[in-house]
Structures are given as structure tokens and as C-alpha cells.
Motif scaffolding. Structure first.
Motif, PDB file in Angstrom:
ATOM      1  N   ALA A   1       0.832  -1.208   0.000  1.00 48.55           N
ATOM      2  CA  ALA A   1       0.000   0.000   0.000  1.00 48.55           C
ATOM      3  C   ALA A   1       0.864   1.255   0.000  1.00 48.55           C
ATOM      4  CB  ALA A   1      -0.920   0.000   1.222  1.00 48.55           C
ATOM      5  N   GLY A   2       1.964   1.229   0.768  1.00 47.41           N
ATOM      6  CA  GLY A   2       2.872   2.385   0.814  1.00 47.41           C
ATOM      7  C   GLY A   2       3.502   2.668  -0.530  1.00 47.41           C
TER       8      GLY A   2
ATOM      9  N   SER B   1       2.303   1.780  -3.412  1.00 42.59           N
ATOM     10  CA  SER B   1       1.229   2.216  -4.308  1.00 42.59           C
ATOM     11  C   SER B   1       0.886   3.688  -4.097  1.00 42.59           C
ATOM     12  CB  SER B   1      -0.025   1.356  -4.088  1.00 42.59           C
ATOM     13  OG  SER B   1       0.227   0.012  -4.400  1.00 42.59           O
ATOM     14  N   ILE B   2       0.757   4.069  -2.825  1.00 35.06           N
ATOM     15  CA  ILE B   2       0.419   5.464  -2.528  1.00 35.06           C
ATOM     16  C   ILE B   2       1.539   6.396  -2.987  1.00 35.06           C
ATOM     17  CG2 ILE B   2       0.075   7.125  -0.651  1.00 35.06           C
ATOM     18  CD1 ILE B   2      -1.409   4.880   0.859  1.00 35.06           C
TER      19      ILE B   2
ATOM     20  N   ASN C   1       1.636   6.413  -6.934  1.00 35.99           N
ATOM     21  CA  ASN C   1       0.536   7.179  -7.524  1.00 35.99           C
ATOM     22  C   ASN C   1       0.682   8.677  -7.250  1.00 35.99           C
ATOM     23  OD1 ASN C   1      -1.026   5.152  -8.801  1.00 35.99           O
ATOM     24  ND2 ASN C   1      -1.850   4.503  -6.822  1.00 35.99           N
ATOM     25  N   ALA C   2       1.144   9.025  -6.044  1.00 40.59           N
ATOM     26  CA  ALA C   2       1.331  10.446  -5.706  1.00 40.59           C
ATOM     27  C   ALA C   2       2.424  11.055  -6.581  1.00 40.59           C
ATOM     28  CB  ALA C   2       1.689  10.577  -4.227  1.00 40.59           C
TER      29      ALA C   2
ATOM     30  N   ASP D   1      -6.571   6.915  -7.450  1.00 43.71           N
ATOM     31  CA  ASP D   1      -6.271   5.475  -7.320  1.00 43.71           C
ATOM     32  C   ASP D   1      -5.713   5.123  -5.948  1.00 43.71           C
ATOM     33  OD1 ASP D   1      -7.121   4.995  -9.870  1.00 43.71           O
ATOM     34  OD2 ASP D   1      -5.135   5.148 -10.773  1.00 43.71           O
ATOM     35  N   THR D   2      -5.305   6.131  -5.190  1.00 44.41           N
ATOM     36  CA  THR D   2      -4.813   5.834  -3.836  1.00 44.41           C
ATOM     37  C   THR D   2      -5.935   5.288  -2.950  1.00 44.41           C
ATOM     38  OG1 THR D   2      -5.239   8.126  -3.158  1.00 44.41           O
ATOM     39  CG2 THR D   2      -3.024   7.611  -3.955  1.00 44.41           C
TER      40      THR D   2
ATOM     41  N   SER E   1      -5.579   1.688  -2.328  1.00 43.73           N
ATOM     42  CA  SER E   1      -4.483   1.436  -1.387  1.00 43.73           C
ATOM     43  C   SER E   1      -4.952   1.630   0.054  1.00 43.73           C
ATOM     44  CB  SER E   1      -3.304   2.376  -1.680  1.00 43.73           C
ATOM     45  OG  SER E   1      -2.818   2.170  -2.996  1.00 43.73           O
ATOM     46  N   VAL E   2      -5.871   2.561   0.254  1.00 43.44           N
ATOM     47  CA  VAL E   2      -6.454   2.766   1.584  1.00 43.44           C
ATOM     48  C   VAL E   2      -7.264   1.530   1.989  1.00 43.44           C
ATOM     49  CG1 VAL E   2      -8.092   4.121   2.939  1.00 43.44           C
ATOM     50  CG2 VAL E   2      -6.501   5.270   1.379  1.00 43.44           C
TER      51      VAL E   2
ATOM     52  N   ASP F   1      -5.334  -5.695  -5.928  1.00 42.86           N
ATOM     53  CA  ASP F   1      -4.784  -4.349  -6.100  1.00 42.86           C
ATOM     54  C   ASP F   1      -3.816  -4.303  -7.274  1.00 42.86           C
ATOM     55  OD1 ASP F   1      -4.836  -1.678  -5.219  1.00 42.86           O
ATOM     56  OD2 ASP F   1      -2.895  -1.909  -4.236  1.00 42.86           O
TER      57      ASP F   1
ATOM     58  N   HIS G   1      -3.783  -1.723 -10.557  1.00 44.50           N
ATOM     59  CA  HIS G   1      -2.652  -1.038 -11.190  1.00 44.50           C
ATOM     60  C   HIS G   1      -2.610  -1.351 -12.687  1.00 44.50           C
ATOM     61  CE1 HIS G   1      -1.112   0.443  -7.479  1.00 44.50           C
ATOM     62  NE2 HIS G   1      -0.713  -0.725  -7.006  1.00 44.50           N
TER      63      HIS G   1
END
Length: 381
Positions: A23-24, A26-27, A30-31, A59-60, A63-64, A160, A164
């Protein structure tokens, strides 16, 4: 070794760390892509790239969902969830799967719209190249998620990863549309869009079905059953194994099974064998097990016939309302019979005590090779 004890994937805390890592990444990914797309979109004055940058930022959200799923699943068991919260991962997978289906249906509608109303797609080759670069980055993120997902057998991370991958497909479609427009092939992105939409919807439905099956207690994979049986049969004294039931709680599994041992061994020896089987399953399959012991070979007494005869004996007795909970444990031709008798609630203790002893005597007389236990209870009212 980004994660301590990274190999112990049966540990809920370690599994959660894998989820947090995915998740980290991915975030952060994406950021970073949002920032790059936004800056480039402003620099080259591309509305489509600016819009796509905010789509990437949104898209985050998945990840949440991953973070929440793993955070919940690692919680310790409590009074309301005695087997833990591991199935929260399946719920997270289901949420992401639904989002995938929604994305796929959105692609279908937009692709059909382009087929019906063909319109030139404007854009620079530079933007097409950037979209391909972004697609490669998203595919790398997808593969990273798949690697972690396979490592800990997590459908949430696999789901997830496919999210992506849908973004990678989207970026490729934009690039194809831009290049196709320069050579008057305006239908290319619509055709590709329909094909990719079908793949995304199929994947979403499959992931949703798998998650739903696990939530509803689907029969486990054949390999799991083979491993359980092999672990049990590796213990000396076990003649056969049957009645294996696997309850999947995500992080943990609880297994119940029946083992058969020699008819003539003592209860102590049988109990020791069952304990060793439970230890073997825990070591080899990483699951808690409850083992029921039975004598090896076909029962020489008809269980259904014995139960019927017991009920007939009990129901002939005055003041008996009903008979239930008839249970038998066989050891060849002998064993233990147990049953519950419901009597009139106004019956005195002395009367019920005398009656239950008479019933035990009658059943014992009918089946002298059995030990008989009976329990009396008043009718509710």
C-alpha cells in the motif's frame, strides 16, 4: 529484507507488514505520478494529461482499502471474533473486485460511445510517449504487488495489482488513440478498449467470486486436504483419516478431522495419538486442529438401529416428554451410549432420579456391552 521475519507469513503482524509495504509503494507511486503528470500537463498545456493526473491521484483509494483490510485482519481474537479477524482480507478483496468491475463497465460504455460517435483524438506524440512510460511504471507496480501477494497468499494484493494493471491499460489506450488519430485510425482505441474492458470485468468477477467463496466457507484446495491427510498419517498408530473440514480465517485456519486407530488400544494411547496428530498438522500445515478418534474398521453395530431402540425405550416411560442428544462412541462391539431425557417440569427430583436410573438399567440390559449415561432436564415453559 525490508520486513523483519519476512519469511514467517503465517504471523498476522508480518502479513500486515507486507500489506503496508504494498500500500505504501502504491500510494507513493501514484502520488509521484500525479505530480509528474500535473506538472507536465501544465507545461505542455494538455487538459487530458491534467485530468488523467487527478485520476491517478484517486487510485490511492484502493491502497487505503488494502491498508484497512490488513490493519483489521491482524487484530487479535476477541469474544465476538474468537478465530481472529483474518477474513477482513477477503472483504478488502471483494471491495477492490467490485471497483474493478465498475472500471471495466465504464470502459465498455466509453468504448461503445467512441464506436458510435467516431471523433478524432487530438494529442501530441510527446503525450503518447509519456503515457507509455506511465503504463510501464504502473505495470511494474502491478508486478510488485503480485510478487508480495503470492508470497503471503493474499488475494487482496493480487486484486490491487490488477487495479494497477487497469491503469496501465488506460495509459496505453490513450497512447494508441493519439497515434491512431495521426493516421486516421480513429476506431483503434474503441476496439482495444472493448477487449480490455472484457478482461478487466472477467478478472473483477473472478476475484469477487473467489473472495465470496472463501467468506462462505468453500471446500479448500485439494492440495490442502492432501497436506492435512499426509501430516496426520505421518503419526504412528493412525490407520486412516477422513471427515476433514477446513475453516479458513485468512491469517489462520482451523481444521477438524477424524482419525482411525486400532480397536483394542487404550483411551490414553488413543488420546496421545490424537495429540501428536494435532501437533503434526500445526507444524506442517500451520493450522490448529481438533481430532476425533474412531476405531479402525467397519462398525459391527448399526448406529441408527441403536438410536431408534433407545428412543423407543425412553418414550414408553411415563412423564417423559421427549428424548434427544442420543450419542454413541463405538469401540468395535462396545462403547458408550449417552442420551438426554426431557420430563414434565412439575416432576420432583426424587421421581426424576428414580426414573432415569430405571431407563439406564433398561438400556444397559438391552446393550450390556455399553456403558450408559443419561441426563434429565425439565420441559421449558
Amino acid at each position: 529484507q525490508l520486513i523483519p521475519d519476512y519469511g514467517d507469513v503465517s504471523n498476522p503482524d508480518v502479513r500486515a507488514k507486507y500489506g503496508y509495504l504494498e500500500a505504501g509503494v502504491s500510494i507513493f507511486g501514484n502520488a509521484a505520478m500525479f505530480a509528474v503528470k500535473l506538472v507536465l500537463g501544465i507545461m505542455i498545456n494538455s487538459i487530458s494529461l491534467i485530468v488523467d493526473s487527478f485520476h491517478t491521484l484517486s487510485d490511492t483509494g484502493t491502497s487505503v482499502v488494502v491498508l484497512l483490510g490488513f490493519k483489521t485482519s491482524k487484530k487479535a481474537p476477541d469474544s465476538e471474533h474468537p478465530f481472529g479477524h483474518g477474513r477482513a482480507e477477503f472483504v478488502a478483496t471483494l471491495v477492490i473486485a467490485v471497483l474493478l468491475v465498475v472500471v471495466g463497465l465504464t470502459f465498455v460504455l466509453s468504448s461503445m460511445e467512441r464506436m458510435i460517435h467516431v471523433s478524432p483524438v487530438e494529442g501530441r506524440i510527446l503525450i503518447a510517449v509519456l503515457m507509455i512510460v506511465f503504463a510501464v511504471v504502473k505495470e511494474l507496480m502491478a508486478r510488485f504487488s503480485i510478487i508480495l501477494g503470492k508470497k503471503i497468499d493474499s488475494s487482496t494484493l493480487i486484486a490491487d495489482a490488477w487495479h494497477h494493471r487497469t491503469d496501465a491499460f488506460t495509459n496505453v489506450l490513450v497512447a494508441v488513440a493519439i497515434v491512431g488519430a495521426r493516421y486516421n485510425y480513429y476506431m483503434l482505441d474503441a476496439i482495444f478498449g472493448m477487449a480490455i474492458s472484457a478482461l478487466i470485468i472477467y478478472t473483477g468477477v473472478k476475484l469477487a467470486k473467489d473472495a465470496s467463496d472463501r467468506l462462505m466457507g468453500k471446500t479448500p484446495d485439494e492440495n490442502v486436504l492432501k497436506n492435512v491427510k499426509s501430516a496426520a498419517k505421518s503419526v504412528g498408530g493412525v490407520k486412516d483419516v477422513h471427515g476433514i473440514a477446513v475453516h479458513d480465517y485468512g491469517v489462520s485456519k482451523v481444521i477438524s478431522m477424524h482419525i482411525e486407530v486400532e480397536k483394542g488400544i487404550s483411551m490414553e494411547d488413543a488420546h496421545n495419538i490424537a495429540t501428536r496428530v494435532e501437533d503434526s498438522v500445526k507444524t506442517n500445515v500451520k493450522a490448529e486442529a481438533t481430532v476425533h478418534v474412531e476405531p479402525h474398521g467397519k462398525e459391527s453395530i448399526n448406529r441408527a438401529e441403536v438410536e431408534k431402540n433407545i428412543r423407543d425405550i425412553v418414550m414408553k416411560c411415563e412423564n417423559v416428554v421427549s428424548c434427544h442428544g442420543v450419542d454413541m462412541v463405538f469401540n468395535g462391539c462396545s462403547g458408550v451410549i449417552e442420551f438426554h431425557v426431557v420430563v414434565d417440569r412439575h416432576m420432583s427430583v426424587d421421581e426424576s432420579h428414580d426414573m432415569i436410573h430405571k431407563l439406564i438399567y433398561q438400556v444397559q440390559k438391552r446393550y450390556p456391552q455399553f456403558k450408559v449415561h443419561a441426563h434429565v432436564e425439565p420441559k421449558a415453559g
